[in-house]
Design an enzyme around this catalytic site. Sequence first.
Site, PDB file in Angstrom:
ATOM      1  N   ASN A  73     -12.089  -1.757  -0.214  1.00  0.00           N
ATOM      2  CA  ASN A  73     -12.451  -2.671   0.874  1.00  0.00           C
ATOM      3  C   ASN A  73     -11.612  -2.364   2.109  1.00  0.00           C
ATOM      4  OD1 ASN A  73     -13.743  -3.772  -1.325  1.00  0.00           O
ATOM      5  ND2 ASN A  73     -12.403  -5.537  -1.493  1.00  0.00           N
ATOM      6  N   ASP A  74     -10.295  -2.328   1.916  1.00  0.00           N
ATOM      7  CA  ASP A  74      -9.439  -2.021   3.062  1.00  0.00           C
ATOM      8  C   ASP A  74      -9.499  -0.549   3.430  1.00  0.00           C
ATOM      9  OD1 ASP A  74      -8.217  -4.333   4.205  1.00  0.00           O
ATOM     10  OD2 ASP A  74      -7.194  -4.647   2.306  1.00  0.00           O
TER      11      ASP A  74
ATOM     12  N   HIS B 217     -19.370 -12.333   1.355  1.00  0.00           N
ATOM     13  CA  HIS B 217     -19.335 -13.409   0.365  1.00  0.00           C
ATOM     14  C   HIS B 217     -20.596 -13.370  -0.499  1.00  0.00           C
ATOM     15  CE1 HIS B 217     -18.643 -17.225  -1.520  1.00  0.00           C
ATOM     16  NE2 HIS B 217     -19.782 -17.684  -1.059  1.00  0.00           N
TER      17      HIS B 217
ATOM     18  N   ARG C  81      -0.940  -7.660  -8.411  1.00  0.00           N
ATOM     19  CA  ARG C  81      -0.667  -7.193  -7.040  1.00  0.00           C
ATOM     20  C   ARG C  81       0.294  -8.171  -6.392  1.00  0.00           C
ATOM     21  NH1 ARG C  81      -5.257  -7.046  -2.637  1.00  0.00           N
ATOM     22  NH2 ARG C  81      -4.983  -9.303  -2.691  1.00  0.00           N
TER      23      ARG C  81
ATOM     24  N   ARG D 195      -4.948 -10.939  -7.945  1.00  0.00           N
ATOM     25  CA  ARG D 195      -4.556 -11.305  -6.579  1.00  0.00           C
ATOM     26  C   ARG D 195      -3.661 -12.544  -6.683  1.00  0.00           C
ATOM     27  NH1 ARG D 195     -10.325  -9.828  -5.392  1.00  0.00           N
ATOM     28  NH2 ARG D 195     -10.300  -8.211  -3.787  1.00  0.00           N
TER      29      ARG D 195
ATOM     30  N   ARG E 235     -13.219  -5.541   8.510  1.00  0.00           N
ATOM     31  CA  ARG E 235     -14.063  -5.963   7.389  1.00  0.00           C
ATOM     32  C   ARG E 235     -14.542  -7.396   7.524  1.00  0.00           C
ATOM     33  NH1 ARG E 235      -9.695  -6.271   2.372  1.00  0.00           N
ATOM     34  NH2 ARG E 235     -11.125  -7.741   1.398  1.00  0.00           N
TER      35      ARG E 235
ATOM     36  N   GLU F 128      -4.900   1.949   0.207  1.00  0.00           N
ATOM     37  CA  GLU F 128      -5.832   1.227   1.084  1.00  0.00           C
ATOM     38  C   GLU F 128      -5.759   1.760   2.509  1.00  0.00           C
ATOM     39  OE1 GLU F 128      -6.120  -3.159  -0.172  1.00  0.00           O
ATOM     40  OE2 GLU F 128      -3.962  -2.766  -0.117  1.00  0.00           O
TER      41      GLU F 128
ATOM     42  N   CYS G  40     -10.171  -0.776  -7.459  1.00  0.00           N
ATOM     43  CA  CYS G  40     -10.279  -2.224  -7.651  1.00  0.00           C
ATOM     44  C   CYS G  40     -10.971  -2.909  -6.474  1.00  0.00           C
ATOM     45  CB  CYS G  40      -8.911  -2.853  -7.903  1.00  0.00           C
ATOM     46  SG  CYS G  40      -7.788  -2.683  -6.521  1.00  0.00           S
TER      47      CYS G  40
END
Length: 577
Positions: free
Chosen positions: A454-455, A198, A342, A300, A465, A431, A502
Amino acid sequence: MTPVAAPLKGVGVSPGVAVGPVALMGGEVPEPPAAGPVGAGAAGAVEAGDAAAATEAARAALAAVAAELEARGRAAGGDARDVLEAQAMMVRDPDLDERVAGLTAQGRSAARAVWEGFAVYRRELAGAGEYMAARVADLDDLRARTVARLLGVPVPGVPDPGHPFVLVARDLAPADTATLDPANVLGFITEEGGPTSHTAILAKSLGVPAVAGCAGATDLADGAPVIVDGGTGVVRVDPTEAEVDAARRRVQARRAARGGRSGPGATADGQPVGLLANIGGPADVKAALAAGAEGVGLFRTEFLFLDRADPPSVEEQREAYEAVFAAFQRGGAGKVGKVVVRTLDAGADKPLAFLNLRDEPNPALGQRGLRAVRRAPEVLADQLEAIGRAAAATRADVWVMAPMVAGAAEAAWFCAQARRQPVGRAGVMIEIPAAALQARAVLAEADFASIGTNDLSQYTFAADRLVSELASFQDPWQPALLGLVARVGEAGHDTGKPVGVCGEAAGDPLLALVLVGLGVTSLSMAPGSLADVRLLLARHGMDHCRRLAGLALGAADAETGRARAREAATGVDELGL
Ligand code: PEP
Ligand code: MG
């Protein structure tokens, strides 16, 4: 000569340099021990001098807290002033003062007396009707502030020293920073967390530097001067005047450079690289447009589905999608302004009641993403219909992609559904390592791919994660992850299809050069990162990007790759990155 404090080292997760004093994020204030050292003699008798000193200390702390609240009220004005003044009055309550003095006279330490004095006040308030009971949380906060002052520990929650500061914390959650005043935050340092934390996301959205995973950060003294380098991850403690001057010049350079360039993304030799924004709903559109995003690379859509017993109707969804598409249909003929939507990414960290996902031992490896909606095809069909209707009603160039696609068969299944709608292109997110390894076969079925780093990191390193102790595995500079990106980039080049990134990796300006060198054709990121990426990209030609990619890919680890690329890149210091 005073010894120079050793610099601290973490991972730079948001670029730029900040110079300023530390303000520590306070944790929970500990309950002072019942038998405090102050006021109780060897035989338990209270010595008058000790008791008087404890009373004086408690009164001084209460008065200081009240004065601070009043000062903040004056500075804030309006309703906030009334609220803060009411709180100051609670601290100045004569009954509280009398009770605290009585407790110190009985031998309690100043901190303990304040603790117990507030406890009585709390009981009275809790029993005095609904309105007063609602003030109990305020009272707990006031007690914590006063006791923290007496114990010499940071006040709980976000600090408010009344001047710009570098926020230092163990880790930051969205709830911790909700009350943060962005105007006063120069940068962040956290002991835990990594590139997808975050802290990183918030810092990038504010455009301030951040260093995460920085051991020893919470041992820094409140008010200690530091220089935070969000590019190298180095935190200089007690810097010399010369270091402060140099850092200030970099801050100025960055400010000047960021204001100086806009327009579409391109390398120095004119290769276009789409610079797009990640958004989580219509509320984020304004920031994306203000930052000069060419479009949206990751819309998202979970915001429409979370915390609901039933899925949203087609009409409700259409309205939300249309609001976003309309914002990107700037002037000109034909379809303009790309928006990549997405489809629902449910499961794991985003559980949805109406999908009836069973409890699973490993939700991140379970029914999530595209798998989850394949079990409820009507949910996907409705969403695609809503996207199609919204696309037909606007002139945005709408692309659709599915999350968590494992391979070519899933890509074919999804794209067949999506192509029934009037959308520009149907594609998939990469991902899962299997999809990256099979990128050519996947791209034979899909019109484009977008890499979710990220994934992809999570699954490449088998490191959740969401577990902050494993944050270093989320470092997108890791050569193994870059190897997978390279494979997808090559497949995109060979098939002539666009490959975007992304995940958070796209917003690291130096890494953006590497990604372009690996064959990535567009980058989608938090709007706050666009200016830096645009600037650095414009300084590097394609050959230079490929060279940097080779250095990062060939490094033994993330840190070495980052350092080598930094050394070989142009203008990083000059741009204050
Ligand atoms: C990703 O995984 O990199 C991504 C962009 O998707 P999310 O962070 O929403 O899972
Ligand atoms: Mg993802």
